[in-house]
Scaffold this motif. Sequence first.
Motif, short mmCIF file in Angstrom:
data_model
loop_
_atom_site.label_atom_id
_atom_site.label_comp_id
_atom_site.label_asym_id
_atom_site.label_seq_id
_atom_site.Cartn_x
_atom_site.Cartn_y
_atom_site.Cartn_z
N SER A 57 0.83 -1.20 0.00
CA SER A 57 0.00 0.00 0.00
C SER A 57 0.87 1.25 0.00
O SER A 57 1.97 1.26 0.55
N GLY A 58 0.33 2.30 -0.63
CA GLY A 58 0.99 3.59 -0.62
C GLY A 58 0.66 4.34 0.65
O GLY A 58 -0.11 3.88 1.49
N SER A 73 -1.14 6.97 1.20
CA SER A 73 -2.52 7.41 1.37
C SER A 73 -3.41 6.28 1.86
O SER A 73 -4.35 6.50 2.65
N SER A 112 13.22 -3.92 -0.94
CA SER A 112 12.51 -2.77 -0.37
C SER A 112 13.21 -2.23 0.85
O SER A 112 12.88 -1.13 1.32
N GLY A 145 14.14 2.43 -2.57
CA GLY A 145 12.74 2.84 -2.51
C GLY A 145 11.91 2.21 -3.60
O GLY A 145 12.38 1.98 -4.71
N GLN A 146 10.63 1.94 -3.29
CA GLN A 146 9.67 1.40 -4.25
C GLN A 146 8.31 2.03 -4.02
O GLN A 146 8.00 2.53 -2.93
N ARG A 147 7.49 1.99 -5.05
CA ARG A 147 6.11 2.43 -4.89
C ARG A 147 5.32 1.41 -4.09
O ARG A 147 5.63 0.22 -4.09
N ASN A 148 4.26 1.88 -3.43
CA ASN A 148 3.33 1.02 -2.69
C ASN A 148 4.02 0.18 -1.63
O ASN A 148 3.64 -0.96 -1.36
N GLN A 149 5.04 0.77 -0.99
CA GLN A 149 5.75 0.09 0.08
C GLN A 149 5.91 1.03 1.28
O GLN A 149 6.91 0.99 1.98
N ALA A 150 4.89 1.84 1.54
CA ALA A 150 5.02 2.88 2.56
C ALA A 150 5.19 2.32 3.97
O ALA A 150 5.73 2.99 4.85
N TYR A 176 0.09 -6.91 -11.97
CA TYR A 176 1.14 -6.59 -11.00
C TYR A 176 2.28 -7.60 -11.11
O TYR A 176 3.47 -7.21 -11.16
#
Length: 257
Positions: free
Chosen positions: A101-102, A104, A148, A152-157, A209
């Motif tokens: 998940s990101g 947000s 990760s 950095g990666q997307r959707n790895q908040a 994905y």
Amino acid sequence: MSTARSRMAGKACLVTGAASGIGRATVEALVREGGAVVAMDWNEPRLINLKEELGNQGLKISIVSGDVSRVSDVKRAILTATEPAGRLDVLVANAGIIPLSGISESTPEEWEKVMAIDGKGMFLCCKYAIEEMRKSGGGAIVCTSSVSGVAGQRNQAVYGPAKFVASGLTKHLAVECAGEGIRVNAVAPGTIMTERVQELRDSPGGDDYIASMVSAHPIGRLGEPREVAAAIAFLASDEASFITGVVLPVDGGYLAQ
């Protein structure tokens, strides 16, 4: 030099997050190489299934059902692994959960849960394993980080920062414990075809994905749990006796880009 079949012979080993994925493959690798393996996971039915499957192949392991974020459970698992030989030689701190998940979509509750298992849990396992290893003059720890936990990666908040904990803990403990004969390393897997990744096929957009992850790895495919387990077994063995503080990518070239 020891052989692949015997390099874990006589070694008392504890693997966390052992009931599935990389942990399960690691248990199988270590026990096949002669290790006395204790498998820990919160999922007791899966643990029992693993023990039975290996038993049918003539391989014996011990199992402990528990939560790595609880001190009492971690101490119980380490005691179980230590009792037979009076020492702990190998810890594979692998337990973790993987939300995608990101920022947000992520919630404070999700952050706390992931950090409890992936962060605090790894800290506790390393802490109490090191206490035992100091008594016997050394040992080897392998933590499961991730790509990760290196980039950095997307959707790895949430998941990504937790894996940076694994990478950082590895390096700091390696320096702290090097003079005591305790080596601390980590693996940083790319996307591995675990049960968790396979389940994504049933989710909306899951196939897209997975396809995007395949294309992100220069080697052109996802990894297999056994491939990560092989790297873990090497780092845990005496063949890696001059290696400590390493976060080893097992990622099909992902971080080389």
